[in-house]
Design a protein around this motif. Sequence first.
Motif, PDB file in Angstrom:
ATOM      1  N   LEU A  49      -7.610 -10.126  -6.401  1.00 19.18           N
ATOM      2  CA  LEU A  49      -6.625  -9.272  -5.728  1.00 19.18           C
ATOM      3  C   LEU A  49      -7.310  -8.312  -4.770  1.00 19.18           C
ATOM      4  CD1 LEU A  49      -3.710  -8.389  -5.350  1.00 19.18           C
ATOM      5  CD2 LEU A  49      -3.969  -6.878  -7.336  1.00 19.18           C
ATOM      6  N   LYS A  50      -8.390  -7.695  -5.207  1.00 20.88           N
ATOM      7  CA  LYS A  50      -9.099  -6.745  -4.349  1.00 20.88           C
ATOM      8  C   LYS A  50      -9.574  -7.419  -3.059  1.00 20.88           C
ATOM      9  CE  LYS A  50     -11.509  -3.471  -6.218  1.00 20.88           C
ATOM     10  NZ  LYS A  50     -12.550  -2.660  -6.917  1.00 20.88           N
ATOM     11  N   GLU A  51     -10.029  -8.639  -3.173  1.00 23.09           N
ATOM     12  CA  GLU A  51     -10.498  -9.370  -1.988  1.00 23.09           C
ATOM     13  C   GLU A  51      -9.346  -9.657  -1.030  1.00 23.09           C
ATOM     14  OE1 GLU A  51     -12.452 -13.730  -0.838  1.00 23.09           O
ATOM     15  OE2 GLU A  51     -12.455 -13.032  -2.912  1.00 23.09           O
ATOM     16  N   HIS A  52      -8.201 -10.042  -1.564  1.00 28.85           N
ATOM     17  CA  HIS A  52      -7.071 -10.407  -0.709  1.00 28.85           C
ATOM     18  C   HIS A  52      -6.442  -9.224  -0.014  1.00 28.85           C
ATOM     19  CE1 HIS A  52      -7.203 -14.470  -2.424  1.00 28.85           C
ATOM     20  NE2 HIS A  52      -6.439 -14.824  -1.422  1.00 28.85           N
ATOM     21  N   ILE A  53      -6.450  -8.071  -0.663  1.00 27.16           N
ATOM     22  CA  ILE A  53      -5.820  -6.903  -0.038  1.00 27.16           C
ATOM     23  C   ILE A  53      -6.816  -6.061   0.738  1.00 27.16           C
ATOM     24  CG2 ILE A  53      -4.002  -6.824  -1.780  1.00 27.16           C
ATOM     25  CD1 ILE A  53      -5.468  -4.518  -3.121  1.00 27.16           C
ATOM     26  N   GLY A  54      -8.088  -6.481   0.715  1.00 25.19           N
ATOM     27  CA  GLY A  54      -9.102  -5.777   1.476  1.00 25.19           C
ATOM     28  C   GLY A  54      -9.431  -4.403   0.929  1.00 25.19           C
ATOM     29  N   ALA A  55      -9.264  -4.245  -0.384  1.00 32.53           N
ATOM     30  CA  ALA A  55      -9.525  -2.930  -1.000  1.00 32.53           C
ATOM     31  C   ALA A  55     -11.022  -2.720  -1.208  1.00 32.53           C
ATOM     32  CB  ALA A  55      -8.791  -2.827  -2.331  1.00 32.53           C
ATOM     33  N   LYS A 114      -6.421  -0.549 -13.356  1.00 27.14           N
ATOM     34  CA  LYS A 114      -7.781  -0.475 -13.897  1.00 27.14           C
ATOM     35  C   LYS A 114      -8.745  -1.284 -13.027  1.00 27.14           C
ATOM     36  CE  LYS A 114      -6.370  -0.088 -18.766  1.00 27.14           C
ATOM     37  NZ  LYS A 114      -6.387  -0.798 -20.083  1.00 27.14           N
ATOM     38  N   GLY A 115      -8.300  -2.466 -12.616  1.00 25.68           N
ATOM     39  CA  GLY A 115      -9.170  -3.326 -11.811  1.00 25.68           C
ATOM     40  C   GLY A 115      -9.381  -2.812 -10.405  1.00 25.68           C
ATOM     41  N   LEU A 116      -8.349  -2.201  -9.824  1.00 22.95           N
ATOM     42  CA  LEU A 116      -8.435  -1.706  -8.453  1.00 22.95           C
ATOM     43  C   LEU A 116      -9.012  -0.302  -8.371  1.00 22.95           C
ATOM     44  CD1 LEU A 116      -4.988  -2.948  -7.049  1.00 22.95           C
ATOM     45  CD2 LEU A 116      -7.245  -3.983  -6.690  1.00 22.95           C
ATOM     46  N   GLY A 117      -8.896   0.435  -9.450  1.00 28.53           N
ATOM     47  CA  GLY A 117      -9.388   1.802  -9.452  1.00 28.53           C
ATOM     48  C   GLY A 117      -8.478   2.795  -8.769  1.00 28.53           C
ATOM     49  N   VAL A 118      -7.219   2.417  -8.544  1.00 23.58           N
ATOM     50  CA  VAL A 118      -6.225   3.312  -7.942  1.00 23.58           C
ATOM     51  C   VAL A 118      -4.899   3.101  -8.664  1.00 23.58           C
ATOM     52  CG1 VAL A 118      -7.311   3.383  -5.656  1.00 23.58           C
ATOM     53  CG2 VAL A 118      -5.616   1.604  -6.169  1.00 23.58           C
ATOM     54  N   LYS A 154       0.847  -1.200   0.000  1.00 23.30           N
ATOM     55  CA  LYS A 154       0.000   0.000   0.000  1.00 23.30           C
ATOM     56  C   LYS A 154       0.875   1.241   0.000  1.00 23.30           C
ATOM     57  CE  LYS A 154      -4.341   1.602   0.824  1.00 23.30           C
ATOM     58  NZ  LYS A 154      -4.144   2.930   0.227  1.00 23.30           N
ATOM     59  N   THR A 155       0.454   2.238  -0.797  1.00 27.07           N
ATOM     60  CA  THR A 155       1.145   3.527  -0.832  1.00 27.07           C
ATOM     61  C   THR A 155       0.139   4.626  -0.492  1.00 27.07           C
ATOM     62  OG1 THR A 155       0.683   3.957  -3.176  1.00 27.07           O
ATOM     63  CG2 THR A 155       2.650   2.647  -2.668  1.00 27.07           C
ATOM     64  N   ASP A 156       0.596   5.872  -0.471  1.00 22.88           N
ATOM     65  CA  ASP A 156      -0.298   6.989  -0.155  1.00 22.88           C
ATOM     66  C   ASP A 156      -1.396   7.161  -1.197  1.00 22.88           C
ATOM     67  OD1 ASP A 156       1.151   7.533   2.118  1.00 22.88           O
ATOM     68  OD2 ASP A 156       2.383   9.107   1.177  1.00 22.88           O
TER      69      ASP A 156
END
Length: 297
Positions: free
Chosen positions: A291-297, A231-235, A164-166
Amino acid sequence: MSARIATVFMATGVQGSSVIRALLKDTIFTPRAVTRNANSETARALGCEVVEASYGNKDALKKAVTGAECVFLVTMPFTDLPEMDQGKNVIDACMEAGVKFVALSSLPNVREMSGGKYTHVIHFDEKAEVQKYLEASGIACASICPGSFLENIHRGQLGCPFTKTDTGYELITRERPGSSVIQTWTGHDMGPAVAAVFAQYTTRPAEIDHKMFVLGSRRATAEETAAELAKGLGVPVTVKHLGPMAFPAVDEMYDFSAEYEWFPGVEVPDMRLEALGVKVGTIEEFARTELKEHIGA
């Protein structure tokens, strides 16, 4: 009518569990899962018959494949028993038991492709040698070859956590800058690919038997992969390249991948798999779901 049984090795791993799920979904074959511990929580959750066998136990291997029409074989690197011995033991058991078809998870032969320049990438070379042994065995077969596992991003393999970054995330990788690598959502796609060749090996032998298929969504650099993840994460997703890790098998794997194209001349995604009904997942889809599920995004 008796059930058509398909034995699946390393059934609790990323590849084997994907095959189990696909076989349970399409119901053509009844899966028989092989693992070293049938009483593990992961094994009990597979939802099918589970048997115990290690690659060094020839009697257990024979029991695991007896009565099976098809077998999915994936070998385990960096153990006391070389992958060539693992694969040979299973293939010999299949020959003795009268197995009709074997699907193998394989990789390129780095030593041969590099003309002997890279000699330490044994987790590739031994799989390629198992493939040769299988193709000479007389059993109908196909090899399905994944690229870099997208799952390794959230698993933090080789000391490369997804950080995770800023503003978003950082993809940390040991891929050499500019290196274009086949990216594979292995847990999503290996199962449907294996199920497809199992289901059609008798009706489409010219397209399947003794063929090598490449499993992947695309060839991509780390930066191109990061752009799809974003694109998938939206960040935003940035990239950080790490240097060698002083482990020759891994360091030479990345050096080889920067210098040589895996499976040259094969289009990725592999249109031959698509012709068999296999539609692979994209990097963006992987990011948006797993990925989103695993990183809790």
